[in-house]
Design a protein around this motif. Sequence first.
Motif, PDB file in Angstrom:
ATOM      1  N   ASP A  42       0.830  -1.208   0.000  1.00  8.80           N
ATOM      2  CA  ASP A  42       0.000   0.000   0.000  1.00  8.80           C
ATOM      3  C   ASP A  42       0.865   1.259   0.000  1.00  8.80           C
ATOM      4  O   ASP A  42       1.949   1.290   0.596  1.00  8.80           O
ATOM      5  CB  ASP A  42      -0.891   0.038   1.239  1.00  8.80           C
ATOM      6  N   GLN A  43       0.361   2.295  -0.633  1.00 12.29           N
ATOM      7  CA  GLN A  43       0.965   3.615  -0.514  1.00 12.29           C
ATOM      8  C   GLN A  43       0.254   4.381   0.601  1.00 12.29           C
ATOM      9  O   GLN A  43      -0.942   4.188   0.841  1.00 12.29           O
ATOM     10  CB  GLN A  43       0.857   4.385  -1.825  1.00 12.29           C
ATOM     11  N   PHE A  44       0.982   5.247   1.280  1.00  7.56           N
ATOM     12  CA  PHE A  44       0.387   6.073   2.324  1.00  7.56           C
ATOM     13  C   PHE A  44       1.121   7.404   2.380  1.00  7.56           C
ATOM     14  O   PHE A  44       2.271   7.522   1.947  1.00  7.56           O
ATOM     15  CB  PHE A  44       0.404   5.358   3.678  1.00  7.56           C
ATOM     16  N   GLU A 121       5.653   3.863   0.283  1.00 11.42           N
ATOM     17  CA  GLU A 121       5.047   2.575  -0.043  1.00 11.42           C
ATOM     18  C   GLU A 121       5.556   1.539   0.953  1.00 11.42           C
ATOM     19  O   GLU A 121       6.765   1.442   1.197  1.00 11.42           O
ATOM     20  CB  GLU A 121       5.391   2.132  -1.462  1.00 11.42           C
ATOM     21  N   GLU A 166      -5.788  -6.437  -3.351  1.00 12.95           N
ATOM     22  CA  GLU A 166      -5.988  -5.045  -2.940  1.00 12.95           C
ATOM     23  C   GLU A 166      -4.653  -4.323  -2.816  1.00 12.95           C
ATOM     24  O   GLU A 166      -3.703  -4.865  -2.263  1.00 12.95           O
ATOM     25  CB  GLU A 166      -6.731  -4.965  -1.601  1.00 12.95           C
ATOM     26  N   LYS A 167      -4.627  -3.105  -3.322  1.00 14.31           N
ATOM     27  CA  LYS A 167      -3.430  -2.278  -3.200  1.00 14.31           C
ATOM     28  C   LYS A 167      -3.850  -0.816  -3.204  1.00 14.31           C
ATOM     29  O   LYS A 167      -4.346  -0.305  -4.205  1.00 14.31           O
ATOM     30  CB  LYS A 167      -2.445  -2.554  -4.347  1.00 14.31           C
ATOM     31  N   LYS A 168      -3.665  -0.154  -2.089  1.00 18.26           N
ATOM     32  CA  LYS A 168      -4.055   1.242  -1.976  1.00 18.26           C
ATOM     33  C   LYS A 168      -2.971   2.152  -2.553  1.00 18.26           C
ATOM     34  O   LYS A 168      -1.784   1.911  -2.359  1.00 18.26           O
ATOM     35  CB  LYS A 168      -4.303   1.606  -0.511  1.00 18.26           C
ATOM     36  N   THR A 169      -3.419   3.188  -3.240  1.00 24.34           N
ATOM     37  CA  THR A 169      -2.480   4.165  -3.797  1.00 24.34           C
ATOM     38  C   THR A 169      -2.893   5.562  -3.350  1.00 24.34           C
ATOM     39  O   THR A 169      -4.056   5.811  -3.015  1.00 24.34           O
ATOM     40  CB  THR A 169      -2.446   4.106  -5.337  1.00 24.34           C
TER      41      THR A 169
END
Length: 294
Positions: A42-44, A121, A166-169
Amino acid sequence: MYLGRHCIRYIALITLLLSFGVVANAASITFRLDSTKIHVGDQFELQVTVHSSDRAFNALEGVIAFREDFAVLRETRDGDSIINYWIEKPARSQYGEISFSGITPGGYRGARGRLFSIVFEAKKEIPSSAFVLKQVEMFENSGEGIRIPVDSAYIEYTILPAVPGEKKTVGEALDVNPPEVFEPMIVQDESFGGRYVILFATQDKGVGLDRFEIQESWWRPFKVAESPYILKDQTLTSHITIRAIDRNGNIRTVKIPPRHKPLVNEWVEKGAFFLVLVALLIILGKYLYRRART
């Protein structure tokens, strides 16, 4: 880092007094994450803000330490920052550290002033890690070199196993506006051997400023430049164009007319350029003509 040295080198006509003086009331820099529980891949985004409601400050520097083997730096965003001039833009200075320093002529006093944000990331799992602010210094906008105590920022987070499928950007910052209007200034500076230099600076309220480009004489190519920039034409007879370009490619262009009438040498240079161009066109024309005849 040494803020005073960088200011003298990069921001002419601005003097910061770094002597120890009276201690002012404390300020604080804070970190914020949308969530402290992040999954691998995930990106944050880490938001960095400053609070200085009691005293205005005009200079600030610091270092953010993090575990680079668990969180990978992807991008820094300094658009719409309360810092007017970055001496050192937020960037990776060495392994596991992000350094920054900047000034705000006239000072800033207020709460939740945006400094910048950093996109990371998540690389691998860790039950507990943290972003830590260190080596932070802030100076009061008083001209007396007063250091303002700063409460250091600290925030913990956890990196959990990846969630399949799932992969948050972090979304791209939308910005269609060019950087702010600015007015370059040409000065003769003894620290550069008495040569003429041009000073320029601006802000971008959207995605942040990427670079400046300068062109001396209309027929020369643009090239990336930093302020202060030593002018090639010390006679000040050339047209100068400066472009401020943000990270989305939006451009603000400023043109500076010659301070003096062009010298004969410049006209000779232009004439030689045209002669070479005409000669090349003639050669190309003859080549194409002969090729068409065969």
